[in-house]
Design a protein around this motif. Structure first.
Motif, PDB file in Angstrom:
ATOM      1  N   MET A   1       0.857  -1.203   0.000  1.00 26.27           N
ATOM      2  CA  MET A   1       0.000   0.000   0.000  1.00 26.27           C
ATOM      3  C   MET A   1       0.892   1.252   0.000  1.00 26.27           C
ATOM      4  O   MET A   1       1.871   1.315   0.727  1.00 26.27           O
ATOM      5  N   SER A   2       0.555   2.192  -0.839  1.00 25.66           N
ATOM      6  CA  SER A   2       1.347   3.425  -0.905  1.00 25.66           C
ATOM      7  C   SER A   2       1.048   4.308   0.301  1.00 25.66           C
ATOM      8  O   SER A   2       0.074   4.101   1.027  1.00 25.66           O
ATOM      9  N   TYR A   3       1.912   5.310   0.475  1.00 20.55           N
ATOM     10  CA  TYR A   3       1.681   6.250   1.575  1.00 20.55           C
ATOM     11  C   TYR A   3       0.353   6.985   1.408  1.00 20.55           C
ATOM     12  O   TYR A   3      -0.359   7.258   2.375  1.00 20.55           O
ATOM     13  N   VAL A   4       0.023   7.346   0.155  1.00 25.65           N
ATOM     14  CA  VAL A   4      -1.237   8.060  -0.089  1.00 25.65           C
ATOM     15  C   VAL A   4      -2.425   7.202   0.322  1.00 25.65           C
ATOM     16  O   VAL A   4      -3.365   7.662   0.982  1.00 25.65           O
ATOM     17  N   GLY A   5      -2.370   5.937  -0.073  1.00 27.02           N
ATOM     18  CA  GLY A   5      -3.447   5.025   0.305  1.00 27.02           C
ATOM     19  C   GLY A   5      -3.523   4.826   1.807  1.00 27.02           C
ATOM     20  O   GLY A   5      -4.619   4.742   2.380  1.00 27.02           O
ATOM     21  N   PHE A   6      -2.347   4.792   2.450  1.00 27.02           N
ATOM     22  CA  PHE A   6      -2.323   4.618   3.906  1.00 27.02           C
ATOM     23  C   PHE A   6      -2.986   5.811   4.598  1.00 27.02           C
ATOM     24  O   PHE A   6      -3.794   5.637   5.531  1.00 27.02           O
ATOM     25  N   VAL A   7      -2.647   7.011   4.131  1.00 24.25           N
ATOM     26  CA  VAL A   7      -3.253   8.214   4.719  1.00 24.25           C
ATOM     27  C   VAL A   7      -4.765   8.219   4.491  1.00 24.25           C
ATOM     28  O   VAL A   7      -5.555   8.519   5.393  1.00 24.25           O
ATOM     29  N   GLY A   8      -5.181   7.855   3.268  1.00 24.61           N
ATOM     30  CA  GLY A   8      -6.609   7.831   2.964  1.00 24.61           C
ATOM     31  C   GLY A   8      -7.363   6.837   3.830  1.00 24.61           C
ATOM     32  O   GLY A   8      -8.452   7.128   4.338  1.00 24.61           O
ATOM     33  N   ARG A   9      -6.791   5.640   4.007  1.00 23.53           N
ATOM     34  CA  ARG A   9      -7.451   4.632   4.838  1.00 23.53           C
ATOM     35  C   ARG A   9      -7.574   5.099   6.284  1.00 23.53           C
ATOM     36  O   ARG A   9      -8.600   4.870   6.951  1.00 23.53           O
ATOM     37  N   ASN A  10      -6.543   5.764   6.774  1.00 23.23           N
ATOM     38  CA  ASN A  10      -6.599   6.255   8.155  1.00 23.23           C
ATOM     39  C   ASN A  10      -7.657   7.337   8.317  1.00 23.23           C
ATOM     40  O   ASN A  10      -8.372   7.387   9.316  1.00 23.23           O
ATOM     41  N   LEU A  18     -14.790  12.205  10.458  1.00 24.17           N
ATOM     42  CA  LEU A  18     -14.089  12.995   9.439  1.00 24.17           C
ATOM     43  C   LEU A  18     -15.030  14.037   8.818  1.00 24.17           C
ATOM     44  O   LEU A  18     -14.654  15.197   8.636  1.00 24.17           O
ATOM     45  N   ALA A  19     -16.266  13.619   8.516  1.00 28.27           N
ATOM     46  CA  ALA A  19     -17.223  14.539   7.900  1.00 28.27           C
ATOM     47  C   ALA A  19     -17.535  15.707   8.832  1.00 28.27           C
ATOM     48  O   ALA A  19     -17.590  16.871   8.407  1.00 28.27           O
ATOM     49  N   LEU A  20     -17.725  15.394  10.098  1.00 29.13           N
ATOM     50  CA  LEU A  20     -18.028  16.458  11.064  1.00 29.13           C
ATOM     51  C   LEU A  20     -16.841  17.402  11.237  1.00 29.13           C
ATOM     52  O   LEU A  20     -17.011  18.621  11.383  1.00 29.13           O
ATOM     53  N   THR A  21     -15.636  16.826  11.213  1.00 26.29           N
ATOM     54  CA  THR A  21     -14.438  17.681  11.333  1.00 26.29           C
ATOM     55  C   THR A  21     -14.308  18.613  10.127  1.00 26.29           C
ATOM     56  O   THR A  21     -14.022  19.810  10.273  1.00 26.29           O
ATOM     57  N   ALA A 304       5.441  12.354   9.189  1.00 21.02           N
ATOM     58  CA  ALA A 304       4.954  12.808   7.881  1.00 21.02           C
ATOM     59  C   ALA A 304       3.561  12.273   7.587  1.00 21.02           C
ATOM     60  O   ALA A 304       2.717  12.981   7.020  1.00 21.02           O
ATOM     61  N   LEU A 305       3.285  11.041   7.994  1.00 24.54           N
ATOM     62  CA  LEU A 305       1.960  10.463   7.753  1.00 24.54           C
ATOM     63  C   LEU A 305       0.886  11.219   8.546  1.00 24.54           C
ATOM     64  O   LEU A 305      -0.189  11.525   8.017  1.00 24.54           O
ATOM     65  N   VAL A 306       1.182  11.512   9.808  1.00 30.04           N
ATOM     66  CA  VAL A 306       0.202  12.251  10.624  1.00 30.04           C
ATOM     67  C   VAL A 306       0.021  13.670  10.077  1.00 30.04           C
ATOM     68  O   VAL A 306      -1.109  14.174   9.975  1.00 30.04           O
ATOM     69  N   MET A 307       1.112  14.307   9.696  1.00 31.16           N
ATOM     70  CA  MET A 307       1.008  15.667   9.173  1.00 31.16           C
ATOM     71  C   MET A 307       0.275  15.686   7.826  1.00 31.16           C
ATOM     72  O   MET A 307      -0.422  16.648   7.492  1.00 31.16           O
ATOM     73  N   ALA A 311      -2.843  17.926   6.826  1.00 34.27           N
ATOM     74  CA  ALA A 311      -2.890  18.806   5.654  1.00 34.27           C
ATOM     75  C   ALA A 311      -4.120  18.535   4.799  1.00 34.27           C
ATOM     76  O   ALA A 311      -4.759  19.465   4.286  1.00 34.27           O
ATOM     77  N   VAL A 312      -4.472  17.243   4.650  1.00 38.47           N
ATOM     78  CA  VAL A 312      -5.656  16.899   3.845  1.00 38.47           C
ATOM     79  C   VAL A 312      -6.919  17.491   4.478  1.00 38.47           C
ATOM     80  O   VAL A 312      -7.778  18.054   3.781  1.00 38.47           O
TER      81      VAL A 312
END
Length: 388
Positions: A1-10, A18-21, A304-307, A311-312
């Motif tokens: 799994m790429s980093y982008v996918g990992f961030v998206g899954r998290n 997430l929606a409320l945030t 970097a993953l948390v940041m 950012a997203v």
């Protein structure tokens, strides 16, 4: 799994949170843009001020008039290329301020020479200059009331008692976005030559606007004008157009400061909301993050993953807020138009939107610092024992 996918899954681990945030962040960005637009409105005239224009007013107060005879004497000074005068009329269509809009008496022969940002067709401009009671109406104001050349408009004077009727001779537009096209200006002779005007108010002007040939000589010309009338019964104070407009802003400095303070509070709220969401996410994934560390991922990668998640969230909140804010500002402008008069069409500046979006992303990144540091400081063994 790429980093982008990992961030998206998290991020999608808890879609509702997430929606409320994102919604909370977007509301914060919208509120920040709205408040920034209010502050921008206070400074809009100062921003539109021209460096080659000076304003001459009574030294005592701008509410005190100056003699009309000053125009010729100012025009004769070296460096002066054009002079005009205007005075706030403050008339209303009815007995209330429900249909309020800005209206001024001006010198039709010279006004557009000093203020070329107001543009009118030559034929309509000639009709305006040829009629002592002729009026030029901004296109926004004309559209609001359905006025067109040939119509007659009667205003109830607030400072000049009685009803005053003006003939609409033209519709002016702005030479560029941001020019106020929601005002009415009429020839000063309509009032000055009226028998109803008190003798003490005849042949008086509110302020003079002066154009100079070289902006670098503005201070020199301003000093020459004031020196010319130093010993007269009506001494003058001459300043740049920007300084004159900022003087009005200074009168409402308490309001402007309060609005700026609330804007800062809104950013703080965004910081807390996003920071709380990220902290909860990191706490729930303590075991996962510890597993990454155990597999050899370096602490900076975990940070970097948390940041990236932070950012997203900031980018999505900014996008939603920047999209919604201009619409809400326009709706609000329509609601208050009945009380405060028509506001300029281009209320929300592109600069405001960019600054707000960048502020939202910056605050989001700042909110992610704490959870990111917590993720890397947690001992791996303790993290692996953690049960979510």
């Amino acid at each position: 799994m790429s980093y982008v996918g990992f961030v998206g899954r998290n991020l999608l681990r808890n879609p509702l949170r997430l929606a409320l945030t994102l919604l909370a962040g977007a509301v914060g960005v919208t509120a920040f843009i709205f408040l920034s637009t209010v502050v921008d409105l206070f400074y809009s005239k100062a921003r539109a001020a021209q460096v080659d224009r000076l304003i001459v007013r009574n030294k005592v107060s701008f509410t005190q008039p100056l003699p009309l005879s000053y125009a010729a004497r100012i025009a004769a000074l070296p460096g002066v290329t054009a002079v005009t005068h205007e005075e706030y009329f403050g008339g209303t269509l009815g007995d209330t301020r429900k249909d309020f809009f800005a209206n001024f008496s001006v010198d039709p022969q010279t006004f557009l020479e000093v203020f070329p940002e107001f543009v009118a067709p030559p034929q309509q401009l000639a009709a305006f200059r040829g009629d002592p009671c002729g009026a030029l109406v901004g296109e926004t104001l004309a559209r609001r009331f359905g006025w067109k050349p040939g119509d007659r408009v009667t205003l109830k004077g607030q400072f000049y008692p009685g009803d005053w009727t003006f003939n609409v001779r033209g519709i002016y537009t702005g030479a560029h976005p941001g020019v106020n096209t929601a005002a009415l200006m009429f020839g000063y002779r309509c009032i000055n030559e009226s028998d109803r005007l008190a003798p003490s108010l005849k042949d008086k002007a509110g302020i003079y606007a002066v154009r100079v040939d070289d902006p670098a000589r503005s201070a020199e010309v301003a000093a020459a004008i004031d020196h010319l009338f130093d010993n007269s019964p009506f001494p003058t104070k001459t300043e740049s157009e920007k300084s004159f407009q900022l003087g009005f802003v200074a009168m409402t400095s308490a309001i402007v400061t309060a609005v700026k303070g609330v804007s800062s509070v809104v950013l703080l709220i965004i910081l807390l909301v996003i920071g709380n969401t990220l902290a909860m996410g990191v706490r729930e994934r303590t075991r996962d993050l510890a597993t990454l560390r155990a597999l050899g991922f370096r602490p900076r990668t975990v940070v970097a993953l948390v940041m990236a998640e932070s950012a997203v969230i900031g980018l999505c909140s900014a996008a939603l807020g920047v999209t919604a804010a201009p619409v809400l500002v326009r709706l609000f402008a329509k609601l208050i138009a009945a009380r405060l008069g028509t506001l300029p069409e281009h209320l929300t500046r592109g600069h405001t939107l960019w600054v707000s979006a960048l502020a939202a992303v910056a605050v989001s990144l700042l909110a992610g610092v704490g959870p990111a540091l917590r993720a890397v400081r947690l001992p791996v063994a303790e993290g692996l024992r953690k049960v979510a």
